[in-house]
Design a protein around this motif. Structure first.
Motif, mmCIF file in Angstrom:
data_model
loop_
_atom_site.group_PDB
_atom_site.id
_atom_site.type_symbol
_atom_site.label_atom_id
_atom_site.label_comp_id
_atom_site.label_asym_id
_atom_site.label_seq_id
_atom_site.Cartn_x
_atom_site.Cartn_y
_atom_site.Cartn_z
ATOM 1 N N GLU A 140 -30.630 -25.536 15.167
ATOM 2 C CA GLU A 140 -31.651 -25.307 14.141
ATOM 3 C C GLU A 140 -32.956 -25.943 14.609
ATOM 4 O O GLU A 140 -32.945 -26.806 15.497
ATOM 5 C CB GLU A 140 -31.209 -25.942 12.826
ATOM 6 C CG GLU A 140 -29.996 -25.289 12.207
ATOM 7 C CD GLU A 140 -29.540 -26.007 10.943
ATOM 8 O OE1 GLU A 140 -29.772 -27.235 10.825
ATOM 9 O OE2 GLU A 140 -28.967 -25.337 10.078
ATOM 10 N N SER A 150 -26.772 -16.755 11.421
ATOM 11 C CA SER A 150 -26.654 -17.168 10.025
ATOM 12 C C SER A 150 -27.797 -18.083 9.607
ATOM 13 O O SER A 150 -28.069 -18.226 8.414
ATOM 14 C CB SER A 150 -25.312 -17.864 9.789
ATOM 15 O OG SER A 150 -25.217 -19.023 10.594
ATOM 16 N N ARG A 151 -28.465 -18.703 10.576
ATOM 17 C CA ARG A 151 -29.595 -19.598 10.301
ATOM 18 C C ARG A 151 -30.636 -19.438 11.395
ATOM 19 O O ARG A 151 -30.344 -18.936 12.469
ATOM 20 C CB ARG A 151 -29.131 -21.058 10.305
ATOM 21 C CG ARG A 151 -28.120 -21.360 9.250
ATOM 22 C CD ARG A 151 -27.698 -22.801 9.346
ATOM 23 N NE ARG A 151 -26.247 -22.801 9.224
ATOM 24 C CZ ARG A 151 -25.484 -23.814 9.525
ATOM 25 N NH1 ARG A 151 -25.992 -24.916 9.988
ATOM 26 N NH2 ARG A 151 -24.188 -23.730 9.362
ATOM 27 N N ARG A 197 -33.923 -16.082 13.822
ATOM 28 C CA ARG A 197 -32.549 -15.645 13.510
ATOM 29 C C ARG A 197 -32.052 -14.563 14.457
ATOM 30 O O ARG A 197 -30.902 -14.179 14.388
ATOM 31 C CB ARG A 197 -32.478 -15.152 12.062
ATOM 32 C CG ARG A 197 -32.623 -16.306 11.066
ATOM 33 C CD ARG A 197 -32.275 -15.922 9.671
ATOM 34 N NE ARG A 197 -30.882 -15.495 9.581
ATOM 35 C CZ ARG A 197 -30.409 -14.753 8.587
ATOM 36 N NH1 ARG A 197 -31.210 -14.351 7.631
ATOM 37 N NH2 ARG A 197 -29.148 -14.411 8.550
ATOM 38 N N GLY A 221 -20.278 -16.844 6.576
ATOM 39 C CA GLY A 221 -21.733 -16.849 6.548
ATOM 40 C C GLY A 221 -22.352 -15.481 6.683
ATOM 41 O O GLY A 221 -21.676 -14.461 6.682
#
Length: 151
Positions: A122, A73-74, A97, A53
């Motif tokens: 997330e 990565s997110r 992030r 990633g």
């Protein structure tokens, strides 16, 4: 080795770690960790990409304040980012992030560790992880520290 250093330098420029590429000097590549000197910022750091990633983990080298800074990565919920280093969990501050944890203890633990696993949720609540191999980090930090000694 030159390709890896060039790629990490490109990543640091693209992610805005420093304002201009001319101000940074690649010190060396140690495992997955690249060591850099940034004359504009007046310090040195080491940086690596996760095993899979996007993103990065960077550690400020002495004499700067010891600090682990990560680009996940997110995007993550604020307060959900933690670092697991060889079985010990640390909570990082930040959200989106970006997250960070400052302190000498963190750098000591990273230097002695084998693996860094960043875990977060997330915005929708789903958990994700970014894994880093810590092999080479101690040598990269040593090289960066030496490069930033007063001349």
């Amino acid at each position: 080795m030159r390709v890896a250093i060039s790629f990490l330098l490109l990543v640091t420029v693209g992610l805005g770690l420093a304002p201009a590429a001319a101000a940074r000097t690649a010190i060396g590549q140690y495992g997955r960790w690249g060591a850099f000197r940034d004359d504009r910022a007046g310090g040195c750091y080491v940086i690596a990409m996760p095993k899979r990633g996007e993103g990065f983990a960077a550690v400020a080298a002495p004499p700067a304040v010891p600090r682990l800074t990560v680009r996940l990565s997110r995007a993550a919920q604020a307060g959900s980012v933690s670092a697991l280093i060889d079985g010990t969990r640390y909570l990082l501050s930040g959200g989106g992030r970006d997250a960070a944890l400052a302190g000498r203890r963190m750098v000591v633990v990273l230097r002695g560790g084998e693996r860094l696993r960043l875990s977060a949720r997330e915005p929708g609540g789903r958990r994700f992880v970014d894994d880093y191999d810590l092999a080479g980090l101690p040598s990269a930090l040593d090289a960066a520290t030496i490069a930033c000694l007063p001349r």
